[in-house]
Motif scaffolding. Structure first.
Motif, PDB file in Angstrom:
ATOM      1  N   ALA A  55     -13.790  10.190  -9.215  1.00 59.41           N
ATOM      2  CA  ALA A  55     -14.729  11.288  -9.421  1.00 59.41           C
ATOM      3  C   ALA A  55     -14.053  12.642  -9.217  1.00 59.41           C
ATOM      4  CB  ALA A  55     -15.912  11.165  -8.463  1.00 59.41           C
ATOM      5  N   LEU A  56     -12.877  12.634  -8.568  1.00 56.78           N
ATOM      6  CA  LEU A  56     -12.163  13.876  -8.308  1.00 56.78           C
ATOM      7  C   LEU A  56     -10.973  14.069  -9.234  1.00 56.78           C
ATOM      8  CD1 LEU A  56     -11.584  16.421  -6.615  1.00 56.78           C
ATOM      9  CD2 LEU A  56     -10.394  14.939  -4.959  1.00 56.78           C
ATOM     10  N   VAL A  57     -10.180  13.021  -9.447  1.00 58.43           N
ATOM     11  CA  VAL A  57      -8.975  13.155 -10.265  1.00 58.43           C
ATOM     12  C   VAL A  57      -8.982  12.141 -11.406  1.00 58.43           C
ATOM     13  CG1 VAL A  57      -7.632  14.043  -8.323  1.00 58.43           C
ATOM     14  CG2 VAL A  57      -7.568  11.590  -8.853  1.00 58.43           C
ATOM     15  N   ASP A  58      -8.232  12.488 -12.444  1.00 57.29           N
ATOM     16  CA  ASP A  58      -8.102  11.610 -13.611  1.00 57.29           C
ATOM     17  C   ASP A  58      -6.967  10.616 -13.453  1.00 57.29           C
ATOM     18  OD1 ASP A  58     -10.113  13.032 -15.358  1.00 57.29           O
ATOM     19  OD2 ASP A  58      -8.712  14.674 -15.003  1.00 57.29           O
ATOM     20  N   ALA A  59      -5.959  10.995 -12.693  1.00 58.15           N
ATOM     21  CA  ALA A  59      -4.816  10.124 -12.425  1.00 58.15           C
ATOM     22  C   ALA A  59      -4.237  10.530 -11.082  1.00 58.15           C
ATOM     23  CB  ALA A  59      -3.757  10.242 -13.530  1.00 58.15           C
ATOM     24  N   GLN A  60      -3.503   9.621 -10.467  1.00 59.44           N
ATOM     25  CA  GLN A  60      -2.961   9.928  -9.150  1.00 59.44           C
ATOM     26  C   GLN A  60      -1.591   9.311  -8.973  1.00 59.44           C
ATOM     27  OE1 GLN A  60      -5.382   7.656  -5.993  1.00 59.44           O
ATOM     28  NE2 GLN A  60      -6.732   7.602  -7.782  1.00 59.44           N
ATOM     29  N   LEU A  61      -0.757  10.030  -8.230  1.00 60.52           N
ATOM     30  CA  LEU A  61       0.539   9.485  -7.863  1.00 60.52           C
ATOM     31  C   LEU A  61       0.629   9.420  -6.344  1.00 60.52           C
ATOM     32  CD1 LEU A  61       2.673  11.967  -6.892  1.00 60.52           C
ATOM     33  CD2 LEU A  61       2.539  12.477  -9.320  1.00 60.52           C
ATOM     34  N   ILE A  92       0.262   2.466  -2.758  1.00 61.00           N
ATOM     35  CA  ILE A  92       1.541   1.999  -3.277  1.00 61.00           C
ATOM     36  C   ILE A  92       1.338   1.094  -4.484  1.00 61.00           C
ATOM     37  CG2 ILE A  92       3.516   0.497  -2.760  1.00 61.00           C
ATOM     38  CD1 ILE A  92       3.452   1.571   0.097  1.00 61.00           C
ATOM     39  N   GLY A  93       0.405   0.167  -4.370  1.00 56.24           N
ATOM     40  CA  GLY A  93       0.272  -0.854  -5.401  1.00 56.24           C
ATOM     41  C   GLY A  93      -0.444  -0.419  -6.656  1.00 56.24           C
ATOM     42  N   ARG A  94      -1.409   0.535  -6.540  1.00 58.46           N
ATOM     43  CA  ARG A  94      -2.280   0.744  -7.687  1.00 58.46           C
ATOM     44  C   ARG A  94      -2.452   2.201  -8.118  1.00 58.46           C
ATOM     45  NH1 ARG A  94      -4.785  -3.218  -4.580  1.00 58.46           N
ATOM     46  NH2 ARG A  94      -6.391  -1.827  -3.781  1.00 58.46           N
ATOM     47  N   ALA A  95      -1.745   3.150  -7.486  1.00 60.12           N
ATOM     48  CA  ALA A  95      -1.756   4.509  -8.028  1.00 60.12           C
ATOM     49  C   ALA A  95      -1.117   4.488  -9.420  1.00 60.12           C
ATOM     50  CB  ALA A  95      -0.980   5.448  -7.106  1.00 60.12           C
ATOM     51  N   LYS A 129       8.859  -1.737  -7.427  1.00 53.28           N
ATOM     52  CA  LYS A 129       8.449  -2.262  -8.729  1.00 53.28           C
ATOM     53  C   LYS A 129       7.789  -3.628  -8.587  1.00 53.28           C
ATOM     54  CE  LYS A 129      11.967   0.348 -11.228  1.00 53.28           C
ATOM     55  NZ  LYS A 129      13.278   0.288 -11.933  1.00 53.28           N
ATOM     56  N   GLU A 130       8.316  -4.431  -7.673  1.00 52.32           N
ATOM     57  CA  GLU A 130       7.707  -5.745  -7.452  1.00 52.32           C
ATOM     58  C   GLU A 130       6.324  -5.600  -6.850  1.00 52.32           C
ATOM     59  OE1 GLU A 130       8.641  -9.987  -5.155  1.00 52.32           O
ATOM     60  OE2 GLU A 130      10.125  -8.368  -5.160  1.00 52.32           O
ATOM     61  N   ALA A 131       6.167  -4.649  -5.920  1.00 57.47           N
ATOM     62  CA  ALA A 131       4.867  -4.434  -5.284  1.00 57.47           C
ATOM     63  C   ALA A 131       3.830  -3.922  -6.268  1.00 57.47           C
ATOM     64  CB  ALA A 131       5.015  -3.446  -4.123  1.00 57.47           C
ATOM     65  N   ARG A 132       4.287  -3.318  -7.362  1.00 57.23           N
ATOM     66  CA  ARG A 132       3.372  -2.700  -8.328  1.00 57.23           C
ATOM     67  C   ARG A 132       3.203  -3.516  -9.607  1.00 57.23           C
ATOM     68  NH1 ARG A 132       1.701   2.226  -8.187  1.00 57.23           N
ATOM     69  NH2 ARG A 132       2.261   2.805 -10.328  1.00 57.23           N
ATOM     70  N   HIS A 145      -7.061   8.490 -22.191  1.00 56.47           N
ATOM     71  CA  HIS A 145      -6.789   8.178 -20.788  1.00 56.47           C
ATOM     72  C   HIS A 145      -8.092   7.870 -20.059  1.00 56.47           C
ATOM     73  CE1 HIS A 145      -4.934   8.274 -16.824  1.00 56.47           C
ATOM     74  NE2 HIS A 145      -5.948   9.028 -16.423  1.00 56.47           N
ATOM     75  N   THR A 146      -8.115   6.742 -19.371  1.00 58.12           N
ATOM     76  CA  THR A 146      -9.264   6.352 -18.564  1.00 58.12           C
ATOM     77  C   THR A 146      -8.854   6.300 -17.102  1.00 58.12           C
ATOM     78  OG1 THR A 146     -10.135   4.993 -20.371  1.00 58.12           O
ATOM     79  CG2 THR A 146     -11.003   4.576 -18.147  1.00 58.12           C
ATOM     80  N   PRO A 147      -9.496   7.086 -16.235  1.00 56.28           N
ATOM     81  CA  PRO A 147      -9.148   7.038 -14.808  1.00 56.28           C
ATOM     82  C   PRO A 147      -9.341   5.633 -14.248  1.00 56.28           C
ATOM     83  CG  PRO A 147     -10.507   8.951 -15.278  1.00 56.28           C
ATOM     84  CD  PRO A 147     -10.529   8.098 -16.515  1.00 56.28           C
ATOM     85  N   VAL A 148      -8.385   5.204 -13.441  1.00 53.53           N
ATOM     86  CA  VAL A 148      -8.442   3.891 -12.803  1.00 53.53           C
ATOM     87  C   VAL A 148      -8.590   4.084 -11.310  1.00 53.53           C
ATOM     88  CG1 VAL A 148      -7.191   1.745 -12.349  1.00 53.53           C
ATOM     89  CG2 VAL A 148      -7.039   2.831 -14.608  1.00 53.53           C
ATOM     90  N   ASP A 149      -9.556   3.389 -10.723  1.00 56.96           N
ATOM     91  CA  ASP A 149      -9.788   3.479  -9.287  1.00 56.96           C
ATOM     92  C   ASP A 149      -8.864   2.499  -8.571  1.00 56.96           C
ATOM     93  OD1 ASP A 149     -10.716   3.688  -6.720  1.00 56.96           O
ATOM     94  OD2 ASP A 149     -12.827   3.325  -7.225  1.00 56.96           O
ATOM     95  N   PRO A 150      -7.939   2.993  -7.734  1.00 57.15           N
ATOM     96  CA  PRO A 150      -7.047   2.072  -7.016  1.00 57.15           C
ATOM     97  C   PRO A 150      -7.760   1.214  -5.984  1.00 57.15           C
ATOM     98  CG  PRO A 150      -6.163   4.310  -7.029  1.00 57.15           C
ATOM     99  CD  PRO A 150      -7.594   4.388  -7.478  1.00 57.15           C
ATOM    100  N   GLY A 151      -8.999   1.541  -5.682  1.00 55.52           N
ATOM    101  CA  GLY A 151      -9.752   0.770  -4.708  1.00 55.52           C
ATOM    102  C   GLY A 151      -9.843   1.488  -3.386  1.00 55.52           C
TER     103      GLY A 151
END
Length: 245
Positions: free
Chosen positions: A117-123, A142-145, A171-174, A209-215
């Motif tokens: 609801a705040l950002v479209d993408a995140q790092l 780490i896993g889902r940004a 890379k393995e974690a992601r 682009h569709t924002p994805v919620d990392p959870g």
């Protein structure tokens, strides 16, 4: 380069000292000639990150604003984003058109995530000096940004960290999601970060682009600074109490 709509909103999270502000400085320095960029920084009680960016001269000072959250850093980026959302909307209104607004979280732990609801993408930013094993510890940030940045890779030799192994662990974690090793002293790595932002912005402009919620964040412990050994467990799961002691 305005798309006639609101700006792309990009969140930057990560633990204290990993280089969130310097990552923003890298992005602004690399892209300021291509995009109109604004920045919102978050700190609990100060505007130090905003002052750092202003002093660095990465953008006109009036396009860098601070939010003092007065609470857990993740609260203002995940649970109740109204304070940040108002700041972003005011910045966009004052400097219309803006192409990109960067929202920096206050320093937090490995589970911090932004609300879509705040950002479209995140790092999410880690740094080599924090330890080579951090990336494989995982967590929603780490896993889902959308992007994981392993920052300060030039320091690996000085802190006995195998940077290539840390990147491989990340890379393995992601599960194949993008990971970038970055150092402000290695121009090609900063350009790779800028290229990622360009790509996300291009998809945003096209409507692809569709924002994805990392959870939500996992339950975590907050130390009580007023008493030795005190503190409380804190959870952000929907439907649960805000604090569990």
């Amino acid at each position: 380069m305005s798309n006639g709509k609101r700006a792309l909103r990009l969140g930057i999270a990560g633990p204290v000292g990993t280089g969130k502000s310097s990552s923003i400085a890298n992005i602004c320095t690399a892209l300021a000639d291509e995009f109109r960029i604004g920045v919102i920084t978050n700190d609990i009680y100060t505007d130090e990150d905003a002052r750092f960016l202003k002093a660095a001269g990465v953008l006109p000072e009036e396009r860098i604003r601070a939010v003092e959250t007065g609470a857990c850093p993740h609260t203002a980026i995940r649970d109740d984003v109204s304070m940040n959302l108002l700041a972003v909307e005011a910045l966009e209104e004052d400097f219309d058109p803006l192409d990109i607004v960067l929202v920096e979280s206050g320093g937090d732990n490995l589970t911090a995530t932004f609300s879509p609801a705040l950002v479209d993408a995140q790092l999410f930013v880690l740094d080599v000096a924090g330890g080579g094993d951090v990336a494989r510890k995982g967590g929603p940030g780490i896993g889902r940004a959308d992007l994981l940045v392993i920052n300060k890779i030039d320091l690996g030799v000085h802190v006995d960290v195998d940077v290539e192994q840390m990147l491989a662990d990340a890379k393995e974690a992601r599960d194949g999601q993008p990971v970038l090793g970055v150092s402000r002293k290695i121009p090609e790595t900063v350009e790779a970060l800028a290229a990622w932002v360009r790509e996300v912005h291009a998809r945003f402009v096209k409507g692809d682009h569709t924002p994805v919620d990392p959870g939500p964040m996992a339950p975590h412990f907050h130390a009580d600074e007023t008493g030795e050994g005190g503190g409380y467990m804190h959870t952000h799961d929907e439907g649960e109490a805000a604090h569990s002691h």
